[in-house]
Design an enzyme around this catalytic site. Structure first.
Site, PDB file in Angstrom:
ATOM      1  N   GLY A  14      96.489  43.459  55.904  1.00  0.00           N
ATOM      2  CA  GLY A  14      96.024  42.046  55.823  1.00  0.00           C
ATOM      3  C   GLY A  14      96.971  41.126  55.546  1.00  0.00           C
ATOM      4  O   GLY A  14      97.194  39.976  56.108  1.00  0.00           O
ATOM      5  N   THR A  15      97.558  41.507  54.393  1.00  0.00           N
ATOM      6  CA  THR A  15      98.756  40.804  53.888  1.00  0.00           C
ATOM      7  C   THR A  15      99.874  40.418  54.723  1.00  0.00           C
ATOM      8  O   THR A  15     100.284  39.418  54.793  1.00  0.00           O
ATOM      9  CB  THR A  15      99.052  41.372  52.393  1.00  0.00           C
ATOM     10  N   GLN A 122      87.378  39.149  54.904  1.00  0.00           N
ATOM     11  CA  GLN A 122      86.312  39.268  54.359  1.00  0.00           C
ATOM     12  C   GLN A 122      84.990  39.394  55.210  1.00  0.00           C
ATOM     13  O   GLN A 122      84.055  40.531  55.086  1.00  0.00           O
ATOM     14  CB  GLN A 122      85.977  38.360  53.237  1.00  0.00           C
ATOM     15  N   HIS A 141      90.691  48.037  56.216  1.00  0.00           N
ATOM     16  CA  HIS A 141      90.114  48.673  55.067  1.00  0.00           C
ATOM     17  C   HIS A 141      88.901  48.108  54.409  1.00  0.00           C
ATOM     18  O   HIS A 141      88.038  48.607  53.687  1.00  0.00           O
ATOM     19  CB  HIS A 141      91.252  49.161  54.040  1.00  0.00           C
ATOM     20  N   CYS A 268      91.525  38.938  31.260  1.00  0.00           N
ATOM     21  CA  CYS A 268      91.479  40.071  30.322  1.00  0.00           C
ATOM     22  C   CYS A 268      91.641  41.397  31.070  1.00  0.00           C
ATOM     23  O   CYS A 268      91.971  42.187  30.670  1.00  0.00           O
ATOM     24  CB  CYS A 268      90.264  40.155  29.433  1.00  0.00           C
TER      25      CYS A 268
END
Lengths: 416, 416
Positions: A14-15, A122, A141, A268
């Site tokens: 997709g990228t 999405q 995917h 984090c």
């Protein structure tokens, strides 16, 4: 896919589809202008391509989102200047699930004669993207297909000039040896998904119900939680919330031990030390961020068990940080007893990472009189986002940020 | 692979590995210069990247090959000017199997301080690439692994600056959602291959023997065939030959009907209408070109059956074109009887595609006296390559090419 077979090209991901779609359209529109308009919450593949475009002399306009992560179609329209070459808008957000007004924006773009690239990665599992888009990108995917299959659709009539070294494969739009077995698997899995949706019970509606349950129950079960994203205009299967005073990494590990694999947009848990650009653009709390994706077929019992496990997981992480639970003091009393300077206290959190600065702020605020201030010194990027978010959640006044020798000084005034 | 784990990056294909390797090295070497040196027979992925580099202001030096398809290491050394940023050399050719002097070139490059990118896609199944290369590209499907896995290795100490939109994946050298299942399958298949080579019989040697058989027998079984590529310094499993007076497309179909799937570098089988740049650079016949790849485990019986089927397949294609078999006339007689102009005859092959122009030349040559000429008018790109190749094979004099109103005029003088 909602397109003709000859409009579709397979890419390695997709990228890759997003990159090829953006550069192919920008190059073909070069005479029209070099401005790329995109929402502030696009997938990083769009933002990375935008950076490259800017470094090559192009200009960018980032359209802001509201607290739910949604752009206003009017804001996109306002950015459609005469030099706009392309607008990029995701169909729905990958971190918080909020749907964008794609159909409305597509109509505005068409009116202005500007192509619209829709990143439908999405939403495509749930149905074709709406509206008169020009270029569409997706990834197999995401619907349970194999990795290695991106999809790039370019509507007939859209000017498109593929960039970079190419070959004769995939209509000259995506080079390299094709991944035919994966493409076949991708098609088969999407077909199966759509067939099931037509003939069986409505899986999207079922997952939507489960997500609604999570959205409603988590704030009841866990104190100091912010559920983020649009409560209605959203993906069926995805829910995101942030937990105050929690280290996202530790919380993920706790949940993983209980058999739940979730994601996080907290700094984090990322290697970059900056919180998710999506949460930042929305202006919501980033610390202790948890993103729950319900895979196709997720059972009700799994969701119930997650809701059972989560409160203890959050509690144990908070306990490790020594967070006093709702430690708000008897107000009048303390305000009278303390003789703090009106300038208030300074908390040195330099060198400490999310969620420590916010925890230290929460501890310190009880020690200053109403009207007094706590100034938190912090060089943690998440503090810039999470201290104001904490103030909003706890109804304290966020005075602002001041430059400091190291990091920044965040000033909070006690309201009550 | 012959490299350290932290030197290796997975890309979506060998083509992507080559592109990323070239642009990453060129960008990092920009201050040293902008010249890209490559052999004339590199894979198209290298040539396409070179075109993009040239279009962006870079310069190219193409190193010629001999008739076997091999570069001379000295020719590469001579191209290592002060502005050379990168040398690209394949370990072995993908169409004719000829091995390149990689180790020698690597030593020369190292001495000159110029990085060497080795495209090892063809040879890696048989062992790591030799020599002190700087960047290495390969593809898993070449060793029986799945599609979707390219490999890019950048030696520690090599200056490398990845280009284009990137993300945090694959050390920032290859963006997009990783194809982990395929990578695992690729590693498993390479490991199995190497383990078999260590413990079992020598498959490379066995296939090499079968290829030797094909190389020796085909010219015995089929008239007017040119076997191409280096007879010794070559890949174990690949053999290429070209058949005069044959349309590659039809021959491929004939062989396919007999259960043999072969490739071709003839223009008649490609969509571009130009013959393979590899065969062109070698100056060998391109028409009726057949490339036979023996997969791992190919049986002797299969090779024998191929040798049984091939002569009839070629014969039937030639028959369809009405090719007179070795139609050389009684020489003195004809030369005496004909009263052709010394200028000879002109054959109009305009609009006709390979192999027609060569067939018409072969038919016409018998009709001119020794010393007379046949001038073939042709606008088929393959004629430029195949008419001189035919002359070499038939010991006729190739006089040269002259401009014509349409296409070109190729002049051949009859020797005997």
């Amino acid at each position: 896919m909602g397109c003709r077979p000859d409009e579709l090209t397979f890419t390695p991901s997709g990228t890759h589809a997003v990159h090829s779609g953006i550069f192919g359209t920008l190059a073909a529109r070069r005479r029209a202008g070099r401005r790329l308009v995109h929402s502030a919450v696009e997938h990083s593949s769009v933002l990375h391509a935008a950076e490259v475009h800017e470094a090559a002399g192009g200009t960018l306009t980032e359209v802001a989102v509201d607290r739910t992560g949604r752009v206003a179609a009017g804001d996109v329209a306002a950015a459609l200047g005469t030099d706009t070459a392309l607008v990029c808008l995701q169909s729905a957000n990958h971190e918080v699930g909020t749907e964008q007004p794609v159909e409305e924006v597509a109509a505005l773009c068409r009116e202005a004669g500007v192509p619209l690239l829709v990143d439908a990665a999405q939403s495509l599992p749930w149905g074709p993207a709406p509206g008169a888009w020009s270029v569409l990108a997706a990834s197999a995917h995401k619907w349970g297909g194999p990795p290695g299959v991106g999809l790039l659709a370019v509507r007939k009539g859209t000017r498109f000039s593929p960039q970079g070294p190419l070959d004769e494969r995939e209509s000259g739009r995506s080079p390299g040896f094709g991944n035919l077995p994966a493409v076949v698997a991708a098609a088969a899995s999407l077909r199966a998904l759509r067939a099931a949706a037509e003939t069986g019970p409505d899986e999207a509606a079922r997952l939507r119900g489960l997500v609604e349950r999570i959205r409603a129950r988590v704030p009841e079960l866990v104190p100091d939680v912010e559920v983020v994203g649009d409560p209605v205009r959203r993906l069926p299967h995805l829910v995101t919330f942030s937990c105050l005073y929690v280290d996202g990494e530790t919380l993920l590990q706790e949940l993983d031990r209980s058999g739940f694999s979730v994601s996080s947009g907290s700094s984090c848990t990322s290697s970059t030390l900056t919180p998710s650009h999506v949460l930042r653009a929305m202006g919501v709390l980033s610390e202790g961020n948890v993103r729950v994706s319900l895979p196709y077929g997720t059972g009700e019992a799994d969701v119930e068990r997650f809701l059972e496990v989560l409160p203890e997981a959050v509690r144990s992480v908070r306990e490790r940080f020594g967070v006093p639970v709702r430690e708000a003091p008897a107000r009048g009393e303390e305000a009278a007893e303390t003789e703090e300077e009106p300038a208030g206290v300074v908390v040195d959190s330099l060198g400490k990472r999310c969620p420590i600065p916010v925890i230290e702020l929460a501890k310190a605020i009880g020690g200053v009189p109403v009207g007094g201030t706590v100034t938190v010194l912090s060089d943690d990027e998440a503090a810039r986002q999470d201290i104001p978010a904490w103030c909003a959640m706890r109804d304290q006044e966020y005075v602002g940020e001041q430059p400091a020798e190291r990091g920044a000084a965040y000033v909070v005034r006690r309201r009550g």
